[in-house]
Each structure stands twice: as C-alpha cells, then as structure tokens.
Design an enzyme around this catalytic site. Structure first.
Site, PDB file in Angstrom:
ATOM      1  N   HIS A 145       0.831  -1.218   0.000  1.00 36.22           N
ATOM      2  CA  HIS A 145       0.000   0.000   0.000  1.00 36.22           C
ATOM      3  C   HIS A 145       0.865   1.268   0.000  1.00 36.22           C
ATOM      4  CE1 HIS A 145      -3.374  -2.675   1.210  1.00 36.22           C
ATOM      5  NE2 HIS A 145      -2.421  -3.255   1.932  1.00 36.22           N
ATOM      6  N   SER A 258      15.424  20.657 -16.569  1.00 40.26           N
ATOM      7  CA  SER A 258      14.242  21.485 -16.783  1.00 40.26           C
ATOM      8  C   SER A 258      14.644  22.700 -17.614  1.00 40.26           C
ATOM      9  CB  SER A 258      13.679  21.932 -15.432  1.00 40.26           C
ATOM     10  OG  SER A 258      12.901  23.100 -15.587  1.00 40.26           O
ATOM     11  N   LYS A 264      16.891  21.056 -11.560  1.00 40.87           N
ATOM     12  CA  LYS A 264      16.167  19.794 -11.729  1.00 40.87           C
ATOM     13  C   LYS A 264      16.960  18.695 -12.425  1.00 40.87           C
ATOM     14  CE  LYS A 264      12.423  19.039 -10.799  1.00 40.87           C
ATOM     15  NZ  LYS A 264      11.188  19.322 -11.515  1.00 40.87           N
ATOM     16  N   GLU A 271       9.329   7.889 -16.554  1.00 46.17           N
ATOM     17  CA  GLU A 271       7.959   8.380 -16.757  1.00 46.17           C
ATOM     18  C   GLU A 271       7.427   8.001 -18.134  1.00 46.17           C
ATOM     19  OE1 GLU A 271       7.608  12.569 -14.506  1.00 46.17           O
ATOM     20  OE2 GLU A 271       9.416  12.318 -15.696  1.00 46.17           O
TER      21      GLU A 271
END
Ligand code: ARG
Length: 410
Positions: A145, A258, A264, A271
């Site tokens: 979970h 970024s 970043k 992804e």
C-alpha cells in the site's frame, strides 16, 4: 497502376486512393522473403524456369534493400514488389493472393519483433541481476500500500523485477510460436488449382489462414504486459529518485533537466516508460476491436493490423534500451535505505511471530503487539530474526538460480 486495373476500369478518385493505400513500407523486406519462398514453390511446380527463379530471387534481394523503389502510385507493398519484379513479376502471383501474402509477411515481421523484444528483455534483466548482486545485502523497507511494511533487501526487490521480465520472455516466445505457421497456399481463401508444394508448417485451414491475426494480438498482448512491467518499474524509480525517498540517484546519461528550473534532474525515461504503457494497451485494444465481428475470411479492415504492430515494435525496443541505460547507471544511497529500514515498527510482525514461537496463538500475538504500537510502547524485539530472502536458499541461491536461467545470454 494497381494489380486489379483490368477489372475496375475508371481511374480511382485520388481521395479514395489516398484512403485505401497501406502505410506498410516496413513490411518490404519481409514480403520479399515470403515472395522468394513462393517463387521457389512455383519453380518446384514447374511454373517458373531456373532463369526466372534466379531473376526473381536476385531482384527480390535488391528490392528488399531499396525502400525508395516503393512509390506513392503503389497500392501497397505487395503491388510494389510485383511491379518492381518486372517481367517475372507478371508470373509471381500465380497461386497466391495478397491475402495469404500479407499474412505471411506480417508473420515474419512479428517473428523478428519477438526476437528483438527478447534480446532487449534479456539485456535489461541482466542489468537488474547484476544490480541485485551488488545490493544483495542492502537492507531497505519493503512496502505494501506504499506504506513501510517489513525490511527486505534491495537485491530481493530487484530480483522481483527479474521475475517479471522472465515471464515477458515466455510471452514473446509464445507469440513467436503462434506466428511461426505459414498461410502460404491459402490463396484468397480457398487455395488454388495449381497444386504448389506446401510450405513448412502450413496452416491447416485456408480460410483461417487468411483471416487469422491472433499472432499479432499475441504479440501486442506480450508487449502490453511488458510495458505494464516497465511502467511499474518506472514508477518505483520515479519514487525512489524523489527527494522524499532519496533511495537512488539517476545517472546523467538517462536523466533530463528542466528548461526553467536550473536545479532539476528529472526521471523522464521512467515516466515515459510508464506513459507508453497506456499507448501499448491502447494498441492491443485497438486491434482487438478491429478484428471483433469481422466475417471470415479476409476483409480490408485487416490492413489496420500494421500501424499498432509497427509502432509497438519501435516502442518496445527503444524503451528496453533506455531503461537498460537508466538502471545500469543508478546510484544507491545505502545509508538512506538503512535509515528508512531502521524504523522499529517494521519489525512488529517479527515480534508477533516471536510470541507465536513461544506458544501464543497468532491472533493474540497480533493484538498484543498492536496494543503496544497504539500506546507508543513498541520496542524493537531483542533478537530481530533475519528476514526471509527471495527463496528458501536465501538471496545468494536465488541470485545464482536467476543467473543460471539467463546463462545463455551472458
Ligand atoms: N494491403 C492489404 C493489407 O494490408 C493487402 C491485402 C489486400 N487484399 C485485398 N483483397 N484487397 O491487408
């Protein structure tokens, strides 16, 4: 010029032509291979001379290497090949139809795509395996979970990825097995009066042979499940690379920055693997919907099998390669993992099991420990049992066994 101009007299409307044409250039080498096989059968039946067979085989080898020969005035790759074969092309279509021809070419394509997928899977699995070997003793929290559950080792967790990939190999092997039959000889749907010698592994039923696209669905299914795995692995990497978890650092070879925020380092590879899983599922669903309700035997709807299969092959290969780079360059923050795993609450189950060993019924033990946890009085059990590893023989044996399974590819 179409192969069926003699029947349909008027010139086709350009918009209709545009709509009908197949986007199938990728099939060119596979169709050349299937056509060469057909030429040999025509030759064996005495319908092509030795010279004609030589001519056909020589030209087909050239055509396969020259995608520019395929023109916008060709309806599909099959018509292009017939035209490009010149004089012998006028003989080559005896005893076959584009219906068995396209099915044969797609089967060869899928066979290649399966082999390529399996290579990519092996490469990624081996990288995961090496990673598991170096992190065999690295303790980390295991999750259910997405809540900390019990301590495990990172090696144990990475071996779970290896198992997922191993099942993917099996699925692609099954798809390849389904593709490995030959529809040649089926003609349009009812065979032909020319009595050509049958190809190896000829399909039993000529109507089924031209109507069947199960092999393409099997391939898309194998790819959709593979992408589900890459997506779950990707999701874990996104989490682990976040400052909140801080378990791993992304390699610069497989991270992005970024355009605005100078600090970043983004996990775009992970992804995109997750994102492409949705697309892969869509392509499987799309072809299922295309085939659903189609009357046997061939219908032009089946031309729609190309785009999802071609695009999936490209995505599978690229995603596996990129993830292999990503995983092979990950740096683990072992201290951070150890700290996350040092929470005594992760040993609550062990404490309950210690009571069970002394004769307490498990439910009573569970309640006793839970009460301590609620009261904030839970203390780490003195003799924290070593966590069970992936198999009965421990992590080392599990690693050796997985190595053995992938041994062909070392
Ligand atoms: N381009 C077609 C396809 O991909 C080839 C078969 C066409 N057959 C026909 N009878 N119109 O399915």
């Amino acid at each position: 010029m179409t192969t069926w101009q003699a029947r349909v007299g008027a010139r086709l409307d350009p918009d209709v032509w545009e709509f009908l044409r197949a986007d199938d250039a990728e099939l060119l080498p596979y169709d050349c291979e299937a056509t060469a096989e057909h030429a040999q059968r025509l030759h064996a039946a005495g319908l092509l001379t030795d010279e004609e067979l030589d001519e056909a085989e020589g030209r087909l080898a050239e055509i396969a290497q020259d995608p520019d020969g395929y023109l916008e005035t060709d309806e599909d790759v099959h018509s292009a090949i017939e035209r490009l074969l010149g004089e012998v092309g006028r003989k080559i279509h005896a005893g076959r139809s584009r219906n068995d021809q396209v099915a044969a070419a797609m089967r060869l394509y899928v066979l290649d795509a399966c082999a390529e997928a399996r290579e990519g899977i092996d490469a990624l699995a081996l990288v995961c395996l090496s990673f598991a070997e170096s992190e065999a003793e690295t303790v980390m929290p295991g999750y259910t979970h997405l809540q900390r559950a019990q301590p495990v080792t990172l090696g144990h967790h990475l071996l779970a990825w290896v198992e997922m990939l191993d099942r993917d190999r099996t699925r692609f092997a099954a798809a390849a097995e389904a593709a490995a039959e030959s529809p040649l000889g089926a003609g349009a749907l009812a065979g032909s009066t020319l009595e050509l010698p049958p190809p190896p592994r000829q399909m039993r039923n000529s109507i089924d042979a031209v109507a069947d696209r199960d092999f393409a669905l099997d391939y898309l299914y194998a790819a959709a499940v593979l992408f589900n795995h890459l997506s779950r692995i990707g999701e874990e990497l996104v989490l682990w690379a976040s400052a909140e978890f801080g378990f791993v650092q992304l390699p610069e070879a497989a991270a992005t920055g970024s355009s605005m925020m100078p600090q970043k380092l983004n996990p775009d590879v992970a992804e995109l693997a997750r994102g492409k899983a949705g697309t892969a599922i869509g392509r499987l669903t799309g072809l299922l919907a295309t085939v659903k309700g189609l009357p046997l035997a061939y219908d032009r709807d089946l031309q729609e099998d190309k785009a999802p299969v071609f695009a999936t092959r490209r995505d599978v290969v690229r995603a596996l390669r990129a993830l292999t780079v990503l995983v092979s360059g990950l740096e683990v923050d072992r201290d951070r993992l150890a700290k996350a795993a040092s929470d005594p609450l992760l040993l609550a189950t062990d404490a309950a099991e210690a009571l069970v060993r002394k004769g307490t019924p498990f439910r009573d033990a569970h309640e006793e420990v839970a009460a301590k946890v609620r009261a904030g009085e839970f203390r780490k059990p003195r003799s924290a049992a070593t966590r069970p590893a992936p198999g009965p023989g421990g992590i080392r044996e599990a690693l050796a066994e997985a190595r053995h399974r992938f041994a062909d590819n070392l």
